[in-house]
Design a protein around this motif. Structure first.
Motif, mmCIF file in Angstrom:
data_model
loop_
_atom_site.group_PDB
_atom_site.id
_atom_site.type_symbol
_atom_site.label_atom_id
_atom_site.label_comp_id
_atom_site.label_asym_id
_atom_site.label_seq_id
_atom_site.Cartn_x
_atom_site.Cartn_y
_atom_site.Cartn_z
ATOM 1 N N VAL A 119 0.843 -1.196 0.000
ATOM 2 C CA VAL A 119 0.000 0.000 0.000
ATOM 3 C C VAL A 119 0.878 1.246 0.000
ATOM 4 C CG1 VAL A 119 -0.142 0.177 2.522
ATOM 5 C CG2 VAL A 119 -2.038 1.038 1.128
ATOM 6 N N ILE A 157 -3.878 4.483 1.188
ATOM 7 C CA ILE A 157 -4.475 4.993 2.417
ATOM 8 C C ILE A 157 -4.302 6.503 2.388
ATOM 9 C CG2 ILE A 157 -4.267 5.108 4.936
ATOM 10 C CD1 ILE A 157 -3.393 2.158 4.854
ATOM 11 N N LYS A 190 -8.324 2.913 -0.237
ATOM 12 C CA LYS A 190 -8.773 1.825 0.624
ATOM 13 C C LYS A 190 -9.321 2.305 1.961
ATOM 14 C CE LYS A 190 -7.963 -1.319 -2.356
ATOM 15 N NZ LYS A 190 -9.103 -2.019 -2.980
ATOM 16 N N CYS A 191 -8.927 3.492 2.392
ATOM 17 C CA CYS A 191 -9.540 4.110 3.570
ATOM 18 C C CYS A 191 -9.096 5.555 3.663
ATOM 19 C CB CYS A 191 -9.228 3.352 4.868
ATOM 20 S SG CYS A 191 -7.504 3.421 5.382
ATOM 21 N N TYR A 239 -5.296 -0.400 12.903
ATOM 22 C CA TYR A 239 -5.836 -0.997 11.685
ATOM 23 C C TYR A 239 -4.924 -2.143 11.243
ATOM 24 C CZ TYR A 239 -7.505 3.855 11.607
ATOM 25 O OH TYR A 239 -8.007 5.085 11.954
ATOM 26 N N PHE A 241 -4.073 -3.971 7.783
ATOM 27 C CA PHE A 241 -4.246 -3.890 6.337
ATOM 28 C C PHE A 241 -3.675 -5.146 5.702
ATOM 29 C CE2 PHE A 241 -3.217 -2.718 2.002
ATOM 30 C CZ PHE A 241 -4.338 -1.983 1.619
ATOM 31 N N SER A 242 -4.532 -5.909 5.042
ATOM 32 C CA SER A 242 -4.082 -7.097 4.318
ATOM 33 C C SER A 242 -5.077 -7.382 3.210
ATOM 34 C CB SER A 242 -3.958 -8.303 5.255
ATOM 35 O OG SER A 242 -5.206 -8.624 5.842
ATOM 36 N N GLU A 244 -5.282 -6.085 0.433
ATOM 37 C CA GLU A 244 -5.661 -4.809 -0.184
ATOM 38 C C GLU A 244 -6.888 -4.156 0.445
ATOM 39 O OE1 GLU A 244 -5.765 -4.712 -4.409
ATOM 40 O OE2 GLU A 244 -3.689 -5.371 -4.611
ATOM 41 N N LYS A 245 -7.043 -4.339 1.760
ATOM 42 C CA LYS A 245 -8.151 -3.665 2.444
ATOM 43 C C LYS A 245 -7.894 -3.655 3.947
ATOM 44 C CE LYS A 245 -10.851 -7.946 2.619
ATOM 45 N NZ LYS A 245 -12.092 -8.626 2.178
ATOM 46 N N ILE A 246 -8.668 -2.837 4.659
ATOM 47 C CA ILE A 246 -8.649 -2.860 6.115
ATOM 48 C C ILE A 246 -9.451 -4.079 6.558
ATOM 49 C CG2 ILE A 246 -9.329 -1.669 8.235
ATOM 50 C CD1 ILE A 246 -7.068 -0.268 6.843
ATOM 51 N N GLN A 249 -10.137 -3.369 12.592
ATOM 52 C CA GLN A 249 -10.006 -2.022 13.155
ATOM 53 C C GLN A 249 -10.437 -2.075 14.610
ATOM 54 O OE1 GLN A 249 -12.673 0.273 14.168
ATOM 55 N NE2 GLN A 249 -11.102 1.724 14.825
#
Length: 265
Positions: A119, A157, A190-191, A239, A241-242, A244-246, A249
């Protein structure tokens, strides 16, 4: 990848003389480093952190030595963990550059991009000292457009200081929010992470996860008729992150119940 997100430290080695209600409130507050040390010690004892994100208001109108002291203090605790910051409306850009980086002072916007295997993190400066709600600058948007294009579809991000949603709190959202959201929608965001309000908040913007983290200093609670109750409060977000997304959390939000001051704003 594990990400620690904090914000709004409002640090000063010595707070200004008590000539306003707000400054009197700050003088009653414990040093934010007390809360920050507690949080960092707790997190680092239980998690491997890959990056620390600070989303603005590192200091309370800080001098050069405040930025220098804060950075050295943080490095003493987090060691080699990368730190990426954006600036808030209480940060003075010239003092930040001189104290944090030992660079020549400049009032130019401070942006940063940090690349990791999975990321990229873009820190976007939407703040300016003395403008509580932030300001909109066309050159900033041009810089961001270029960064998003250069990312070539990589997961991103996105970090900024001010909140973007009008419904999350009575404070006005950043005036460039609509233009920013329209721009981000067409890229692989992604966030979105931010601070400023001192109130933790979780939502999404057009399907993009959106996280406002607690401050690390105080919180203002609207009592109505312009009266605000200021209390000590602090917290952080974690968070994972893996893929390609959160994927995870969690938050810690602490309000010890210490009243600092009631202020008519």
């Amino acid at each position: 990848m594990n990400i620690l997100h904090i914000s709004d430290i409002h640090f000063r080695k010595t707070y200004l003389l008590k000539n306003t209600d707000y400054l009197e409130m700050l003088a009653k507050m414990q040093s934010p480093l007390t809360h920050l040390e507690e949080c960092l010690t707790e997190v680092l004892a239980n998690h491997r952190i890959d990056v620390l994100i600070i989303s603005g208001d590192l200091t309370e109108d800080g001098e050069v030595e405040d930025y220098y002291f804060l950075k050295q203090w943080l490095l003493n605790i987090v060691g080699s963990i990368p730190i990426i910051v954006t600036l808030g409306n209480h940060d003075i850009k010239s003092n930040f550059r001189e104290g944090w980086f030992a660079e020549l002072p400049s009032e130019d916007f401070y942006n940063d991009v940090m690349h990791f295997p999975d990321v990229s993190i873009i820190a976007f400066d939407n703040s300016y000292f003395g403008y509580p709600n932030g300001i909109v600058d066309s050159k900033q948007f041009e810089w961001l457009k270029n960064q998003l294009i250069n990312a070539k579809g990589r997961p991103i991000i996105f970090v900024t200081h001010h909140h973007l949603l009008p419904t999350q709190i009575t404070m006005p959202e950043w005036p460039g929010s609509k233009q920013l959201i329209q721009l981000l929608q067409s890229h692989n965001i992604k966030c979105i992470l931010n601070g400023h309000t001192h109130h933790p908040f979780i939502s999404d913007i057009q399907g993009i996860p959106y996280y406002t983290v607690s401050g690390m200093s105080f919180i203002g609670e609207d009592e109505g008729d312009g009266l605000v109750r200021f209390e000590e409060a602090y917290g952080y977000n974690l968070y994972r992150f893996s893929d390609e997304k959160i994927t995870e959390q969690s938050s810690r939000n602490v309000k010890p119940g210490k009243l600092l001051k009631m202020i008519k704003m």
